[in-house]
Scaffold this active site. Structure first.
Site, PDB file in Angstrom:
ATOM      1  N   HIS A   1       1.061  -1.025   0.051  1.00  0.00           N
ATOM      2  CA  HIS A   1       0.078  -0.148  -0.102  1.00  0.00           C
ATOM      3  C   HIS A   1       0.870   1.055   0.027  1.00  0.00           C
ATOM      4  CE1 HIS A   1      -3.195   2.951   1.219  1.00  0.00           C
ATOM      5  NE2 HIS A   1      -4.050   1.989   0.637  1.00  0.00           N
TER       6      HIS A   1
ATOM      7  N   ASP B   1      -8.065  -5.057   0.345  1.00  0.00           N
ATOM      8  CA  ASP B   1      -8.667  -5.970  -0.675  1.00  0.00           C
ATOM      9  C   ASP B   1      -8.136  -7.545  -0.670  1.00  0.00           C
ATOM     10  OD1 ASP B   1     -10.704  -4.787  -1.612  1.00  0.00           O
ATOM     11  OD2 ASP B   1      -9.555  -3.474  -2.829  1.00  0.00           O
TER      12      ASP B   1
HETATM   13  N1  ACO Z   1       3.987  -7.836  -4.811  1.00  0.00           N
HETATM   14  C1  ACO Z   1       5.537  -7.677  -4.775  1.00  0.00           C
HETATM   15  N2  ACO Z   1       6.156  -6.804  -4.719  1.00  0.00           N
HETATM   16  C2  ACO Z   1       5.477  -5.663  -4.463  1.00  0.00           C
HETATM   17  C3  ACO Z   1       4.206  -5.573  -4.243  1.00  0.00           C
HETATM   18  C4  ACO Z   1       3.533  -6.798  -4.328  1.00  0.00           C
HETATM   19  N3  ACO Z   1       2.178  -6.591  -4.253  1.00  0.00           N
HETATM   20  N4  ACO Z   1       3.994  -4.387  -4.004  1.00  0.00           N
HETATM   21  C5  ACO Z   1       4.959  -3.477  -4.068  1.00  0.00           C
HETATM   22  N5  ACO Z   1       6.075  -4.388  -4.428  1.00  0.00           N
HETATM   23  C6  ACO Z   1       7.669  -4.059  -4.276  1.00  0.00           C
HETATM   24  C7  ACO Z   1       7.926  -3.138  -5.514  1.00  0.00           C
HETATM   25  O1  ACO Z   1       8.413  -4.039  -6.669  1.00  0.00           O
HETATM   26  C8  ACO Z   1       8.756  -2.309  -5.105  1.00  0.00           C
HETATM   27  O2  ACO Z   1      10.209  -3.138  -4.900  1.00  0.00           O
HETATM   28  P1  ACO Z   1      11.588  -2.455  -5.070  1.00  0.00           P
HETATM   29  O3  ACO Z   1      11.705  -1.530  -4.010  1.00  0.00           O
HETATM   30  O4  ACO Z   1      12.652  -3.661  -5.117  1.00  0.00           O
HETATM   31  O5  ACO Z   1      11.682  -2.093  -6.656  1.00  0.00           O
HETATM   32  C9  ACO Z   1       8.403  -1.989  -3.672  1.00  0.00           C
HETATM   33  O6  ACO Z   1       7.749  -3.082  -3.256  1.00  0.00           O
HETATM   34  C10 ACO Z   1       7.720  -0.688  -3.513  1.00  0.00           C
HETATM   35  O7  ACO Z   1       6.703  -0.643  -4.329  1.00  0.00           O
HETATM   36  P2  ACO Z   1       6.094   0.202  -5.135  1.00  0.00           P
HETATM   37  O8  ACO Z   1       5.303  -0.303  -6.123  1.00  0.00           O
HETATM   38  O9  ACO Z   1       7.283   1.521  -5.530  1.00  0.00           O
HETATM   39  O10 ACO Z   1       5.129   1.060  -4.023  1.00  0.00           O
HETATM   40  P3  ACO Z   1       3.785   1.919  -4.467  1.00  0.00           P
HETATM   41  O11 ACO Z   1       3.642   2.651  -3.004  1.00  0.00           O
HETATM   42  O12 ACO Z   1       4.007   2.943  -5.500  1.00  0.00           O
HETATM   43  O13 ACO Z   1       2.681   1.043  -4.942  1.00  0.00           O
HETATM   44  C11 ACO Z   1       0.651  -0.372  -4.699  1.00  0.00           C
HETATM   45  C12 ACO Z   1       1.596   0.435  -3.977  1.00  0.00           C
HETATM   46  C13 ACO Z   1       0.344   0.113  -5.966  1.00  0.00           C
HETATM   47  C14 ACO Z   1      -0.428  -0.687  -3.833  1.00  0.00           C
HETATM   48  C15 ACO Z   1       1.451  -1.675  -4.868  1.00  0.00           C
HETATM   49  O14 ACO Z   1       1.969  -2.222  -3.565  1.00  0.00           O
HETATM   50  C16 ACO Z   1       0.854  -3.075  -5.390  1.00  0.00           C
HETATM   51  O15 ACO Z   1       1.028  -2.899  -6.766  1.00  0.00           O
HETATM   52  N6  ACO Z   1       0.186  -3.848  -4.887  1.00  0.00           N
HETATM   53  C17 ACO Z   1      -0.635  -4.971  -5.569  1.00  0.00           C
HETATM   54  C18 ACO Z   1      -1.863  -4.189  -5.896  1.00  0.00           C
HETATM   55  C19 ACO Z   1      -2.927  -3.913  -4.862  1.00  0.00           C
HETATM   56  O16 ACO Z   1      -3.050  -4.759  -4.004  1.00  0.00           O
HETATM   57  N7  ACO Z   1      -3.461  -2.619  -4.993  1.00  0.00           N
HETATM   58  C20 ACO Z   1      -4.445  -2.084  -3.805  1.00  0.00           C
HETATM   59  C21 ACO Z   1      -3.940  -1.129  -3.168  1.00  0.00           C
HETATM   60  S1  ACO Z   1      -5.137  -0.995  -2.125  1.00  0.00           S
HETATM   61  C22 ACO Z   1      -6.347   0.009  -2.743  1.00  0.00           C
HETATM   62  O17 ACO Z   1      -6.279   0.674  -3.521  1.00  0.00           O
HETATM   63  C23 ACO Z   1      -7.618  -0.343  -2.207  1.00  0.00           C
END
Ligand code: ACO
Length: 432
Positions: A308, A366
């Protein structure tokens, strides 16, 4: 505002600027950078708004490091335990919990706006039977702006109130119509003798040729899920509603933009994606393989429902939903739900893994919501629509707050331009 100041020096010219610091009720201070462009001719660069507060708001507070979520100051755990969705809606929109008469009046206003104009209902016939319900929802909500010219003066508080009632009341009817259209079944009209969630379940699952009794356990579970999804401060879809609304467009169009933003799998579409992922993983034996895929930078597989932007600790809503899964599945006689077992095991494995620990990736709201929606018989393609029904309340609250602010400005970000410098047009005969 506080008497704290930041001083900024342009090291090239020695020019100094003093920036005010705004103090929130709780949370980190906020630096007012608005004078930078005028004083120094510089913009700030913050892709993804990682460090930028886009507005001032009194509605919701999140402390992502400590897993705290407050609506108008009240912890989400207390609202989940003691309140109901319509009361939380009133709280978010009006700022205070309603007294008995206020709640009665608000619930009555919602109940008596649930029907759709018959012409609007006919719009569904224009959609293919397998259209995604989010596509139908955003299209039909935007089309509401063609029906309510009598009450679309955004500067009139009474018009704004009627809009709020109409959206909250009609979104379940539109969602149910989209579902019935996908099944080829007749639309079921709303019933004013039922509460908000029972009415929704009745419109989803009843058919004219049979008696249908709403299961109170299902209605209660849905009500709780709606409380947990109602608002989450300046998330992508709410910020979209604010940005669209800041142009002065009608509120139905602004809400429709929010629905479109919510649809993406990085946001509200995650609940649908989680179920698809759990089905893809299939069995507990495959968990290690899929966790490895999620960690592999050359693989675009992510653990959906994990991570998140703001929570770097447990999402408090996920904790409530996980507990709720146990109770609801037991009450519905579905305790041995294999997808829930798989989700629990996947969470356990991921939370022990260095990759997820280091990046502070926890289950979000979620990760478990789809398990409950499925147990209630709601198909996967409708999950994000359920989220939109609940979040419409947050969108309305934020839109109202923004429009009522006399200092409202159109939202118009700037950019860091990295394209070509000025150059001349080349005639087609002279291009290589
Ligand atoms: N699975 C694997 N790796 C992940 C995940 C995941 N679900 N989420 C983040 N990471 C990793 C990224 O690859 C990144 O790694 P790095 O530092 O080695 O490059 C690090 O964790 C940081 O992630 P970001 O994508 O930069 O974080 P950001 O804050 O931009 O994204 C997000 C947050 C979009 C929610 C992301 O965690 C994600 O895509 N999660 C899966 C989708 C999801 O569940 N979305 C619902 C969010 S809640 C809502 O909107 C109701």
């Amino acid at each position: 505002m506080t008497d704290k100041k930041f001083e900024l020096t342009d090291l090239a010219t020695g020019k100094k600027s003093t920036l005010d610091v705004k103090t929130p009720t709780i949370g980190p201070n906020v630096l007012n950078i608005a004078p930078l462009a005028k004083d120094h001719n510089v913009f700030t660069f913050d892709p993804g708004f990682m460090s930028t507060a886009s507005c001032e708001s009194k509605i919701t507070y999140i402390d992502g490091d400590n897993g705290i979520l407050l609506h108008r100051g009240i912890p989400i755990e207390q609202l989940a335990e003691k309140s109901n969705f319509l009361e939380v809606s009133y709280l978010l929109i009006n700022g205070e919990l309603p007294n008995g008469d206020q709640l009665k009046e608000f619930s009555h206003a919602i109940q008596y706006h649930t029907m759709l104009n018959e012409s609007l209902l006919r719009f569904f016939n224009g959609f293919h039977y397998n259209a995604h319900p989010m596509a139908m929802l955003s299209g039909v909500v935007a089309s509401m702006s063609a029906f309510y010219h009598d009450s679309m003066d955004i500067n009139n508080p009474r018009h704004r109130e009627i809009f709020a009632h109409r959206i909250i009341a009609k979104i379940p009817t539109i969602a149910a119509a989209a579902y019935k259209h996908s099944l080829g079944q007749p639309f079921i009209y709303p019933r004013n003798d039922l509460d908000y969630c029972s009415n929704l379940l009745n419109m989803f699952f009843s058919v004219p040729c049979e008696n249908y009794q709403v299961d109170p356990v299902a209605a209660q579970a849905l009500d709780l899920l709606f409380i947990l999804h109602a608002d989450h401060e300046q998330n992508a879809s709410t910020s979209t509603v604010r940005l669209a609304g800041s142009t002065g467009t009608n509120p139905y169009s602004a809400i429709s933009s929010g629905i479109s933003a919510l649809w993406g799998p990085a946001h509200g579409g995650a609940n649908e994606a989680v179920l698809a992922m759990l089905e893809q993983i299939g069995t507990v034996d495959n968990i290690t393989k899929y966790v490895a895929k999620a960690k592999d930078k050359n693989d675009n597989f992510r653990l959906m429902g994990f991570g998140h932007r703001v929570y770097k600790n447990f999402d408090p809503r996920a904790t409530i939903i996980r507990g709720m899964c146990h109770k609801v599945l037991a009450k519905l006689g579905k305790s041995d739900n294999p997808l829930f077992e798989l989700a629990l095991r996947l969470e356990e494995v991921a939370l022990k893994d260095e990759y997820f620990i280091e990046r502070k990736l926890y289950p979000n709201v979620d990760f478990y919501s789809g398990v409950i929606y499925s147990a209630l018989g709601i198909p996967r393609s409708m999950f994000t629509v359920m989220f939109a029904i609940a979040r419409a309340v947050g969108w309305v609250a934020h839109w109202q707050e923004m429009i009522a602010d006399p200092g409202m400005k159109i939202g118009r970000p700037r950019q860091l331009y990295t394209g070509s410098a000025k150059r001349d047009y080349v005639d087609i005969s002279k291009r290589g």
